[in-house]
Design an enzyme around this catalytic site. Structure first.
Site, mmCIF file in Angstrom:
data_model
loop_
_atom_site.group_PDB
_atom_site.id
_atom_site.type_symbol
_atom_site.label_atom_id
_atom_site.label_comp_id
_atom_site.label_asym_id
_atom_site.label_seq_id
_atom_site.Cartn_x
_atom_site.Cartn_y
_atom_site.Cartn_z
ATOM 1 N N TYR A 25 4.024 45.253 44.311
ATOM 2 C CA TYR A 25 2.687 45.882 44.367
ATOM 3 C C TYR A 25 2.280 46.057 45.836
ATOM 4 O O TYR A 25 1.522 45.253 46.375
ATOM 5 C CB TYR A 25 1.658 45.011 43.643
ATOM 6 C CG TYR A 25 2.070 44.623 42.231
ATOM 7 C CD1 TYR A 25 2.141 45.569 41.211
ATOM 8 C CD2 TYR A 25 2.374 43.296 41.919
ATOM 9 C CE1 TYR A 25 2.512 45.208 39.922
ATOM 10 C CE2 TYR A 25 2.742 42.925 40.630
ATOM 11 C CZ TYR A 25 2.813 43.889 39.642
ATOM 12 O OH TYR A 25 3.174 43.520 38.365
ATOM 13 N N TRP A 31 -8.883 43.667 40.984
ATOM 14 C CA TRP A 31 -9.296 42.290 40.644
ATOM 15 C C TRP A 31 -8.449 41.263 41.364
ATOM 16 O O TRP A 31 -8.911 40.156 41.624
ATOM 17 C CB TRP A 31 -9.406 42.066 39.141
ATOM 18 C CG TRP A 31 -8.167 41.970 38.284
ATOM 19 C CD1 TRP A 31 -6.963 42.571 38.478
ATOM 20 C CD2 TRP A 31 -8.044 41.205 37.064
ATOM 21 N NE1 TRP A 31 -6.102 42.259 37.449
ATOM 22 C CE2 TRP A 31 -6.737 41.427 36.564
ATOM 23 C CE3 TRP A 31 -8.898 40.389 36.330
ATOM 24 C CZ2 TRP A 31 -6.275 40.853 35.379
ATOM 25 C CZ3 TRP A 31 -8.432 39.818 35.152
ATOM 26 C CH2 TRP A 31 -7.139 40.053 34.685
ATOM 27 N N ASP A 32 -7.232 41.628 41.767
ATOM 28 C CA ASP A 32 -6.438 40.739 42.622
ATOM 29 C C ASP A 32 -7.247 40.389 43.874
ATOM 30 O O ASP A 32 -7.285 39.225 44.290
ATOM 31 C CB ASP A 32 -5.138 41.417 43.076
ATOM 32 C CG ASP A 32 -4.208 41.770 41.936
ATOM 33 O OD1 ASP A 32 -4.606 42.588 41.089
ATOM 34 O OD2 ASP A 32 -3.085 41.224 41.885
ATOM 35 N N GLN A 103 -10.657 48.245 37.055
ATOM 36 C CA GLN A 103 -10.135 46.984 36.520
ATOM 37 C C GLN A 103 -11.313 46.033 36.250
ATOM 38 O O GLN A 103 -12.443 46.333 36.630
ATOM 39 C CB GLN A 103 -9.157 46.338 37.526
ATOM 40 C CG GLN A 103 -7.694 46.681 37.254
ATOM 41 C CD GLN A 103 -6.729 45.899 38.119
ATOM 42 O OE1 GLN A 103 -7.046 45.481 39.224
ATOM 43 N NE2 GLN A 103 -5.508 45.704 37.620
ATOM 44 N N GLY A 164 -6.231 44.935 33.058
ATOM 45 C CA GLY A 164 -5.704 43.800 33.815
ATOM 46 C C GLY A 164 -4.564 43.146 33.044
ATOM 47 O O GLY A 164 -3.561 42.761 33.617
ATOM 48 N N ASP A 166 -2.175 44.355 31.320
ATOM 49 C CA ASP A 166 -1.598 45.694 31.129
ATOM 50 C C ASP A 166 -0.693 45.920 29.918
ATOM 51 O O ASP A 166 -0.723 46.972 29.314
ATOM 52 C CB ASP A 166 -0.733 46.063 32.341
ATOM 53 C CG ASP A 166 -1.492 46.046 33.638
ATOM 54 O OD1 ASP A 166 -2.565 45.416 33.714
ATOM 55 O OD2 ASP A 166 -1.007 46.671 34.585
ATOM 56 N N ARG A 201 9.532 43.448 32.123
ATOM 57 C CA ARG A 201 8.619 44.573 32.408
ATOM 58 C C ARG A 201 8.450 45.455 31.173
ATOM 59 O O ARG A 201 9.202 45.350 30.206
ATOM 60 C CB ARG A 201 9.212 45.415 33.570
ATOM 61 C CG ARG A 201 9.363 44.673 34.897
ATOM 62 C CD ARG A 201 8.052 44.373 35.578
ATOM 63 N NE ARG A 201 7.219 45.556 35.755
ATOM 64 C CZ ARG A 201 5.944 45.530 36.152
ATOM 65 N NH1 ARG A 201 5.358 44.388 36.400
ATOM 66 N NH2 ARG A 201 5.270 46.644 36.278
ATOM 67 N N TRP A 359 2.665 39.984 29.921
ATOM 68 C CA TRP A 359 1.460 40.006 29.071
ATOM 69 C C TRP A 359 1.755 39.942 27.569
ATOM 70 O O TRP A 359 0.900 40.231 26.748
ATOM 71 C CB TRP A 359 0.563 41.221 29.356
ATOM 72 C CG TRP A 359 -0.046 41.206 30.725
ATOM 73 C CD1 TRP A 359 0.216 42.075 31.753
ATOM 74 C CD2 TRP A 359 -1.025 40.282 31.231
ATOM 75 N NE1 TRP A 359 -0.523 41.732 32.875
ATOM 76 C CE2 TRP A 359 -1.296 40.636 32.578
ATOM 77 C CE3 TRP A 359 -1.694 39.176 30.694
ATOM 78 C CZ2 TRP A 359 -2.214 39.957 33.381
ATOM 79 C CZ3 TRP A 359 -2.603 38.491 31.498
ATOM 80 C CH2 TRP A 359 -2.855 38.888 32.815
ATOM 81 N N GLU A 402 4.511 35.278 39.426
ATOM 82 C CA GLU A 402 3.490 36.143 38.825
ATOM 83 C C GLU A 402 3.087 35.631 37.433
ATOM 84 O O GLU A 402 1.928 35.627 37.071
ATOM 85 C CB GLU A 402 4.057 37.571 38.730
ATOM 86 C CG GLU A 402 3.063 38.629 38.327
ATOM 87 C CD GLU A 402 3.708 40.015 38.226
ATOM 88 O OE1 GLU A 402 4.942 40.122 38.379
ATOM 89 O OE2 GLU A 402 2.973 40.979 37.985
#
Ligand code: GLC
Length: 439
Positions: A25, A31-32, A103, A164, A166, A201, A359, A402
């Site tokens: 990224y 929001w990070d 976000q 967020g 995702d 991913r 996620w 992460e």
């Protein structure tokens, strides 16, 4: 641990702002930046204000804070600034390129949390709170004016990248409803699945859907009313609205402390009350004892148990019976045995659970940080402590990854997934470790 977390933030710092991760990224994310600013406030206080100012440099004139601010070019990310088509949008900011979606609005509560630290007691911070207050009000106002077409007090997200969270399975049905007949194949343009393991991913067909939405927004000139009329993806998300409610509460205190005018204070009060009530009216499923998001286009609740369902605790909107029901889920469906790491992003008893894919099962540090504080507010102190110690333990054993595999029986040093040296994992490790105060 403190030195390692600080080293991660130093490594990802780029003269004014922090990259979530240079290899995956390579720009500033919305929001990070909020969570990162909180971590910086502990160890590099002189950088925290700069982090927040940099992300608000990307704020559109209609109040929207974009999910990516492309301060400087980088060629290792797709979709980059040329893909979004935002350069022609009238309300885009001057002097910096951005994406065209937002976000979860974390900034107001981040400002509140930083205010309780030594940095928060400086004259510089006091001046900054005054400086940022109108931008925060504009951000929330944009959401209520443009993302709440039925006036319910719940805002919708236009894209799973706005959530967020995702790649959560709650978006699958809405994404599958997208007509891909004219959508372009973007698989060869992706960079993410070359940088980290493809199994961690999203799939190629999902990426194609994500870009089909971006192309639709571009075709609509990023006009929200047109997007609401045409897009197949309009979801009222539990985490997004809970974060909004918690930030409304923080914004209200800030407005009172700064002696804002009565009309603005009243407006924020109405936002807070309406959103808090609506979370319980529309998201709470009394039979299952859990909160679920709502698909505004399909007109139905999305009954998949994800960690977002606990976020109303963080928004402080749950009564005692709701708190008990959530605590029960956390220790049963989300942790089939005490050896599981809390809190999986999807409950392991859901058919869509995948322990390593982003996620869809792994544990995230920012969700755990909000969960910890929500549990404490509810007086569920043992569970709150378990979430905090699980998080610090895995960060200590594996490093600042992460996300993390929640399953028991794996060597703790091998639980890290996605990219390593991830900024918000480092930043929130610092807040978990250095600030024991409830929030
Ligand atoms: C991933 C996360 C998102 C985050 C971004 C940058 O896309 O899902 O929440 O903002 O990475 O770290």
């Amino acid at each position: 641990m403190l030195a390692a977390a600080t080293a991660t933030l130093d490594r990802n710092w780029r003269d004014g702002y922090t990259l979530p991760s240079p290899n995956l990224y390579p720009f500033q994310w919305n929001w990070d930046a909020g969570f990162i600013a909180l971590g910086l406030a502990h160890v590099r206080p002189e950088r925290a204000i700069s982090e927040l100012r940099s992300v608000f440099r990307g704020q559109w004139r209609n109040g929207m804070v974009p999910h990516i601010v492309f301060h400087r070019p980088a060629d290792n990310y797709f979709p980059g600034p040329d893909v979004w088509g935002t350069d022609q949008v009238a309300s885009r900011p001057a002097g910096v390129r951005t994406s065209g979606i937002t976000q979860p609005p974390v900034f107001a509560f981040i400002v509140e949390r930083i205010s309780s630290l030594p940095l928060g007691r400086t004259a510089e911070w006091e001046a900054f709170r005054r400086e940022i207050f109108p931008s925060l009000v504009a951000q929330h106002r944009h959401l209520y004016r443009n993302r709440d077409p039925l006036g319910e007090g719940l805002v919708y997200i236009q894209h799973n990248w706005e959530a967020g969270t995702d790649n959560s399975p709650v978006y699958d049905a809405a994404l599958e409803a997208i007509d891909l007949t004219h959508a372009r194949d973007v698989s060869s343009l992706r960079r993410d699945n070359r940088t980290v393991a493809a199994a961690h991913r999203p799939t190629d067909v999902n990426y194609r859907r994500y870009l089909a939405l971006v192309d639709l927004f571009d075709a609509c000139g990023y006009r929200d009313a047109e997007i609401a009329a045409r897009s197949p993806f309009l979801i009222q998300d539990v985490l997004f609205n809970s974060v909004l409610a918690r930030s409304n509460l923080a914004l209200l205190s800030l407005a009172r402390e700064l002696n804002a005018d009565a009309a603005t204070v009243g407006e924020i009060e109405r936002w807070y009350e309406k959103t808090s009530a609506a979370i319980n009216e529309k998201f709470w499923d009394a039979e299952r004892g859990f909160y679920f998001p709502y698909d505004l286009r399909a007109g139905r609740r999305i009954a998949i148990k994800t960690a977002s369902g606990f976020m109303p605790l963080f928004a402080r909107v749950c009564d005692a019976a709701q708190q008990r029901a959530l605590a029960h889920h956390l220790t049963s469906s989300f942790a089939p045995s005490a050896a599981w790491l809390l809190c999986p992003s999807v409950a392991p008893d859901e058919p869509t659970f995948d322990p390593v894919r982003y996620w869809r099962g792994p544990v995230w540090v920012n969700v755990n940080w909000m969960l910890h504080h929500g549990l404490r507010q509810a007086g569920l102190n043992d569970l709150a402590e378990r979430v905090r110690s699980d998080t610090l333990r895995v960060l200590g054993a594996a490093g600042r990854w992460e996300y993390f595999d929640p399953r028991p029986g794996i060597d703790p040093s091998a639980l890290g997934l996605g990219t390593d040296e991830f900024s918000w994992s480092a930043a929130l490790a610092l807040d978990f470790q250095c600030n024991p105060a409830a929030f």
